[in-house]
Structure formats: structure tokens, C-alpha cells
Design a protein around this motif. Structure first.
Motif, mmCIF file in Angstrom:
data_model
loop_
_atom_site.group_PDB
_atom_site.id
_atom_site.type_symbol
_atom_site.label_atom_id
_atom_site.label_comp_id
_atom_site.label_asym_id
_atom_site.label_seq_id
_atom_site.Cartn_x
_atom_site.Cartn_y
_atom_site.Cartn_z
ATOM 1 N N LEU A 126 -22.870 -35.415 26.808
ATOM 2 C CA LEU A 126 -21.689 -35.208 25.969
ATOM 3 C C LEU A 126 -21.978 -34.107 24.957
ATOM 4 C CD1 LEU A 126 -18.834 -36.139 25.055
ATOM 5 C CD2 LEU A 126 -20.008 -37.641 23.423
ATOM 6 N N PRO A 127 -21.211 -33.014 24.977
ATOM 7 C CA PRO A 127 -21.430 -31.954 23.994
ATOM 8 C C PRO A 127 -20.737 -32.245 22.663
ATOM 9 C CG PRO A 127 -19.672 -31.313 25.482
ATOM 10 C CD PRO A 127 -20.166 -32.671 25.959
ATOM 11 N N LYS A 128 -21.225 -31.576 21.623
ATOM 12 C CA LYS A 128 -20.564 -31.555 20.304
ATOM 13 C C LYS A 128 -20.188 -32.945 19.785
ATOM 14 C CE LYS A 128 -18.812 -26.877 20.971
ATOM 15 N NZ LYS A 128 -19.442 -26.643 22.302
ATOM 16 N N ALA A 129 -21.106 -33.881 19.904
ATOM 17 C CA ALA A 129 -20.869 -35.232 19.377
ATOM 18 C C ALA A 129 -20.939 -35.206 17.856
ATOM 19 C CB ALA A 129 -21.907 -36.193 19.930
ATOM 20 N N GLU A 130 -20.000 -35.894 17.217
ATOM 21 C CA GLU A 130 -19.962 -35.882 15.762
ATOM 22 C C GLU A 130 -19.885 -37.271 15.141
ATOM 23 O OE1 GLU A 130 -18.318 -31.687 14.243
ATOM 24 O OE2 GLU A 130 -16.744 -33.161 14.686
ATOM 25 N N GLY B 59 -11.199 -36.021 30.538
ATOM 26 C CA GLY B 59 -10.943 -37.266 31.253
ATOM 27 C C GLY B 59 -11.346 -37.199 32.709
ATOM 28 N N ALA B 60 -10.993 -36.089 33.367
ATOM 29 C CA ALA B 60 -11.353 -35.926 34.779
ATOM 30 C C ALA B 60 -12.865 -35.821 34.938
ATOM 31 C CB ALA B 60 -10.666 -34.693 35.352
ATOM 32 N N ASP B 61 -13.517 -35.138 34.015
ATOM 33 C CA ASP B 61 -14.980 -35.028 34.071
ATOM 34 C C ASP B 61 -15.633 -36.404 33.950
ATOM 35 O OD1 ASP B 61 -14.758 -32.290 34.221
ATOM 36 O OD2 ASP B 61 -15.456 -31.899 32.180
ATOM 37 N N LEU C 60 -20.600 -28.393 33.250
ATOM 38 C CA LEU C 60 -19.172 -28.227 33.493
ATOM 39 C C LEU C 60 -18.475 -27.593 32.291
ATOM 40 C CD1 LEU C 60 -18.301 -31.729 35.045
ATOM 41 C CD2 LEU C 60 -19.020 -29.641 36.232
ATOM 42 N N GLU C 61 -19.231 -27.375 31.209
ATOM 43 C CA GLU C 61 -18.620 -26.953 29.948
ATOM 44 C C GLU C 61 -18.713 -25.440 29.753
ATOM 45 O OE1 GLU C 61 -18.755 -27.821 25.156
ATOM 46 O OE2 GLU C 61 -20.552 -27.511 26.325
ATOM 47 N N ASP C 62 -19.513 -24.993 28.797
ATOM 48 C CA ASP C 62 -19.492 -23.600 28.354
ATOM 49 C C ASP C 62 -19.816 -22.585 29.444
ATOM 50 O OD1 ASP C 62 -18.792 -24.384 25.840
ATOM 51 O OD2 ASP C 62 -20.795 -24.200 24.977
ATOM 52 N N ALA C 63 -20.663 -22.937 30.386
ATOM 53 C CA ALA C 63 -21.093 -21.970 31.397
ATOM 54 C C ALA C 63 -20.073 -21.766 32.508
ATOM 55 C CB ALA C 63 -22.423 -22.424 32.001
ATOM 56 N N VAL C 64 -18.997 -22.545 32.514
ATOM 57 C CA VAL C 64 -18.022 -22.494 33.611
ATOM 58 C C VAL C 64 -16.692 -21.925 33.115
ATOM 59 C CG1 VAL C 64 -16.754 -23.853 35.307
ATOM 60 C CG2 VAL C 64 -19.117 -24.471 34.731
ATOM 61 N N PRO C 65 -16.187 -20.836 33.723
ATOM 62 C CA PRO C 65 -14.883 -20.293 33.333
ATOM 63 C C PRO C 65 -13.771 -21.312 33.544
ATOM 64 C CG PRO C 65 -16.081 -18.750 34.743
ATOM 65 C CD PRO C 65 -16.834 -20.046 34.780
ATOM 66 N N ALA C 66 -12.700 -21.188 32.778
ATOM 67 C CA ALA C 66 -11.599 -22.156 32.833
ATOM 68 C C ALA C 66 -11.025 -22.297 34.237
ATOM 69 C CB ALA C 66 -10.509 -21.745 31.846
ATOM 70 N N ALA D 46 -28.579 -34.647 35.365
ATOM 71 C CA ALA D 46 -27.532 -34.959 34.392
ATOM 72 C C ALA D 46 -26.388 -33.979 34.573
ATOM 73 C CB ALA D 46 -28.080 -34.870 32.968
ATOM 74 N N ILE D 47 -25.178 -34.412 34.258
ATOM 75 C CA ILE D 47 -24.004 -33.544 34.310
ATOM 76 C C ILE D 47 -23.380 -33.492 32.921
ATOM 77 C CG2 ILE D 47 -21.731 -33.136 35.332
ATOM 78 C CD1 ILE D 47 -22.651 -34.667 37.806
ATOM 79 N N ARG D 48 -23.226 -32.270 32.399
ATOM 80 C CA ARG D 48 -22.592 -32.112 31.087
ATOM 81 C C ARG D 48 -21.082 -31.971 31.262
ATOM 82 N NH1 ARG D 48 -23.992 -27.584 26.461
ATOM 83 N NH2 ARG D 48 -23.373 -26.082 28.073
ATOM 84 N N VAL D 49 -20.350 -32.894 30.661
ATOM 85 C CA VAL D 49 -18.891 -32.885 30.736
ATOM 86 C C VAL D 49 -18.327 -31.972 29.656
ATOM 87 C CG1 VAL D 49 -18.882 -35.252 31.617
ATOM 88 C CG2 VAL D 49 -18.591 -34.842 29.151
#
Length: 272
Positions: free
Chosen positions: A96-100, A80-82, A38-44, A68-71
Motif C-alpha cells: 500500500l503506497p502513501k499510508a497516512e 478497488g480493482a487492484d 501497479l502505481e507510479d511506474a505504470v502509465p494511466a 508483492a504487488i503494489r496497488v
């Protein structure tokens, strides 16, 4: 946290949740786990539709494959909706992407209520990887090699040498936390030799499998992250020959640790 799924995936295929043809094709592919993005590969403009499509695809299932679904990340308006959608979906995992930082990951794990695969994509994420992997709910660390290259200012065409410390740190953190460890994607779709080299290197570092971005990469990665026939024969013979304590097997000394390692290899090949 120790994963509830004992056998780690060798092949993890990313595909955009906004692409219905890719989703349909994924059901026919020999991937161990499908990663709907749902993240980088999907246009806004397609975020909401992709979220609905991912939930529907999860409900339909993937013929026994893990899903798995990437939010979108915590900084996104879609986050939040994801999280709410994935929490109520039939997906096996959330990504979860970009966890820090561990505290932020802990909140997401609690909110989504599913085993969480966490992408380590920044220097801060690498330095905090051990704390993240130790959290309840975290089941896998994924090396986000594209972002790591950018953050570390490594030229895109440079070999992976500059990522060595980060990659090994991710594997160490995953093992200490009882998690899977998946290597990052390989971008050159037509470079089969390069992909094979990177997969062999990834397995040698200790990764369980590799994230992929094209179906054409599946066979190479599956082969590279699977035990060879020689390894399987050696493992079966070792288990059959072992009795107790330190003893000689063929040309070396073995003990209980080697037997456990051999049994794990056999389980991997028998399960897959």
C-alpha cells in the motif's frame, strides 16, 4: 504485527507490472523479493493491462522468490480493482503506497487478506507509523524516501541528513510493531559508490534491506545488508562459547541478549 516470514529480505526489486521483459528477467535475478508495481511506474492507459499481467505473473511464480504487488493508493480510481485482483492472486504480499492513518490501512489489510507492506511517504505517515505497524496484517514498513524528500522540501541533491529523523522513526515503529523495515530507493543508477554508502548507512540505522529500482543495484545491496565473514565468525564463536548469564567473551561482557542477537545473524546468513 509480527511477520509470518521470519527472515527479512535484503533486496526488494521494484519493476513495472506492465513490462513483460522485466518480469521474465526478474525470475533469473538474485533478489529476495520482487515488487510488481501497479502505481507510479505504470502509465494511466496501461493500468488494467498491468493489473492482469501482475496476477498472471504471480500465478506463474518467481522461482521461489517472494512476490508483492503494489496497488494504487486509496485516492485512485484503480484502487478497488487492484485490491480485488491482489486479494485473489497468488502474490505473497500486497503493498500500500502513501499510508497516512491507521484506520485506512486497517481497512485495506482486511480487504486484501494478505500480509501488507506499507509505504511511509509523508510527514503524516511518519508521525502515525507506530500505530500503522501495530495493526494486524501489517508485516513491513517501507521508507518512501523520494516522496518524503518532496514533502519535507529537501532539495533533491541534498544528502540524506534531513531524512534522518523520519528514517529512524520508521525503523523504531517497525521494531515496536514486530515488522520488517526496508529502506527507500536510490535513484542514481550509475553511482555505485553512492548506493553502497546509502546501503551501509541504512543498515547502520537498523533497516533490514533496501528497495531497488534496477537489477544492477542488487549485488551492492545484497552485500551491504549481509553479515560480513568477520561478523559471522564472531557470532558462531559467541554462541559456541556462551553458557548462561553474564560472562566474558573475548574482549567484552555478554549476556543472553547478545546470544539471541548472534543466533539471529546466523539464521539470516544460513537462510539466505
Amino acid at each position: 504485527m509480527t511477520t509470518v516470514h521470519a527472515i527479512a529480505p535484503r533486496t526488494a526489486l521494484f519493476l513495472p507490472a506492465s513490462n513483460p521483459r522485466a518480469i521474465a528477467k526478474a525470475r533469473t535475478l538474485e533478489a529476495d523479493i520482487i515488487l510488481l508495481d501497479l502505481e507510479d511506474a505504470v502509465p494511466a492507459a496501461q493500468k488494467e493491462a498491468a493489473r492482469d499481467a501482475a496476477v498472471a505473473a504471480a500465478q506463474d511464480g518467481f522461482d521461489g522468490k517472494l512476490l508483492a504487488i503494489r496497488v494504487n493508493g486509496a485516492e485512485s480510481a484503480e484502487h478497488g480493482a487492484d485490491i480485488a485482483a491482489v486479494a485473489n492472486s497468488a502474490a505473497d504480499f500486497a503493498i500500500l503506497p502513501k499510508a497516512e492513518e491507521a484506520e485506512g490501512v486497517k481497512k485495506v489489510a482486511a480487504a486484501v487478506g494478505k500480509p501488507l507492506m506499507v509505504m511511509i511517504e509523508t510527514p503524516k505517515g511518519v508521525l502515525n507509523a507506530s500505530a500503522i505497524a501495530a495493526l494486524d496484517g501489517v508485516t513491513c514498513l517501507i521508507a518512501g524516501t523520494n516522496d518524503l524528500r518532496s514533502e519535507l522540501r529537501i532539495p533533491a541533491a541534498a544528502p540524506r541528513d534531513g531524512l534522518a529523523l523520519a528514517l529512524q522513526t520508521i525503523v523504531l515503529a517497525a521494531r515496536a510493531g514486530g515488522c520488517w523495515a526496508l529502506d527507500g530507493v536510490f535513484n542514481a543508477l550509475d553511482d555505485v559508490e553512492g548506493l553502497e554508502h546509502e546501503c551501509v548507512q541504512g543498515r547502520a540505522i537498523g533497516f533490514d534491506g533496501k528497495t531497488l529500482i534496477h537489477p544492477g543495484q542488487l549485488a551492492v545491496a545484497r552485500r551491504a545488508f549481509s553479515p560480513t565473514p568477520e561478523e559471522v565468525e564472531e557470532a558462531r564463536a559467541l554462541v559456541a562459547a556462551a553458557s548462561d548469564g553474564a560472562e566474558r567473551f573475548r574482549d567484552r561482557m555478554i549476556e543472553a541478549m547478545h546470544v539471541r542477537q548472534a543466533r539471529a545473524l546466523i539464521d539470516r546468513i544460513d537462510t539466505h
